[in-house]
Design an enzyme around this catalytic site. Structure first.
Site, PDB file in Angstrom:
ATOM      1  N   ASP A  52     -11.752 -20.349 -15.625  1.00 13.81           N
ATOM      2  CA  ASP A  52     -11.997 -19.274 -14.670  1.00 13.81           C
ATOM      3  C   ASP A  52     -13.095 -18.339 -15.160  1.00 13.81           C
ATOM      4  O   ASP A  52     -13.542 -18.417 -16.309  1.00 13.81           O
ATOM      5  CB  ASP A  52     -10.711 -18.476 -14.440  1.00 13.81           C
ATOM      6  N   TYR A 110      -5.659 -24.444 -26.188  1.00 16.69           N
ATOM      7  CA  TYR A 110      -6.212 -23.139 -25.843  1.00 16.69           C
ATOM      8  C   TYR A 110      -5.826 -22.129 -26.910  1.00 16.69           C
ATOM      9  O   TYR A 110      -4.699 -22.142 -27.412  1.00 16.69           O
ATOM     10  CB  TYR A 110      -5.668 -22.646 -24.499  1.00 16.69           C
TER      11      TYR A 110
END
Length: 252
Positions: A52, A110
């Site tokens: 994003d 992540y």
């Protein structure tokens, strides 16, 4: 036709995300335009996923198909000559014909970076969430253990998430204490939109004492987004690595 794999690092701050968007500049667009200059024509990149706006990557993987591949150095040094300082191709390799950046992936890692200090750091603000309050890391670790495994993560997805299933497998959630820094390392088979950021936001609420650790189990069982914590800011999140089954490069 040959398959070329790129590993791309970027600072996502100035971009609308990885994927091309009609309303702003994306990382994908910038890399494809640089690639076209080196190759003498357009090539479409297929990525391992999307990030994003404001999210960073150390190891985004993308591939493209070409009838006549150039030497791999051209895709590293050559493409980097046309890229801005915020984006770089870290590696390029010629892969077997059946390699696919998205569908061949078996896992992702992540890292979410939290900067804990009463005073913000101008040098850290682009790549971390500044949290002023003291965090109970033991409580956060207790809550994190409940997130590990195969679960329905409906309570940990963005409202606009259109995934066909909300079941995902999280391999591990590690809370790393590094003086002023706290790193939340999340590894899993795949993630829903904003899933890692909502997980981190929930863990921080636990660390602040706003929620008991065991409440995470009720969130998973309830499946309601309103039950889980806040969405942590985008700038603290970085895609570190995409994992694949052992596969030899043809050239790299």
């Amino acid at each position: 036709m040959s398959v070329v794999r790129l590993i791309i690092e970027y600072d996502g701050t100035p971009y609308v995300g990885w994927q091309r968007q009609p309303n702003g500049l994306s990382v994908q667009q910038v890399v494809e335009e640089a690639l076209a200059k080196v190759c003498g024509g357009p090539h479409s990149l297929v990525s391992s996923g999307r990030t994003d706006a404001g999210v960073h990557a150390r190891g985004m993987v993308a591939h493209f198909v070409t009838p006549q591949p150039l030497p791999m150095a051209a895709y590293r040094e050559g493409v980097n000559r046309f890229l801005p300082a915020q984006i770089a191709v870290r590696d390029a390799a010629l892969m077997p014909d059946d390699f696919h950046a998205r569908y061949s992936a078996v896992g992702k890692w992540y890292r979410y970076s939290i900067y804990r200090s009463p005073v913000r750091s101008p040098l850290a603000c682009r790549f971390s969430w500044h949290v002023r309050t003291v965090l109970d890391l033991q409580a956060m670790r207790q809550a994190a253990r409940l997130l590990v495994g195969r679960h329905d993560f409906a309570a940990f997805r963005a409202s606009g998430c259109a995934a066909r299933t909300t079941v995902r497998e999280v391999f591990s959630v590690d809370i790393v204490d590094a003086e002023e820094w706290v790193y939340v390392d999340v590894r899993g088979s795949g993630f829903l939109r904003n899933m890692v950021r909502i997980m981190v936001g929930t863990l921080v609420e636990v660390g602040r004492g706003a929620r008991p650790p065991e409440e995470v189990g009720a969130m998973l069982a309830g499946g309601c987004r309103k039950q889980s914590g806040i969405t942590a800011p985008a700038q603290g999140l970085c895609l570190m690595e995409v994992a694949y089954a052992p596969q030899d490069c043809v050239e790299g």
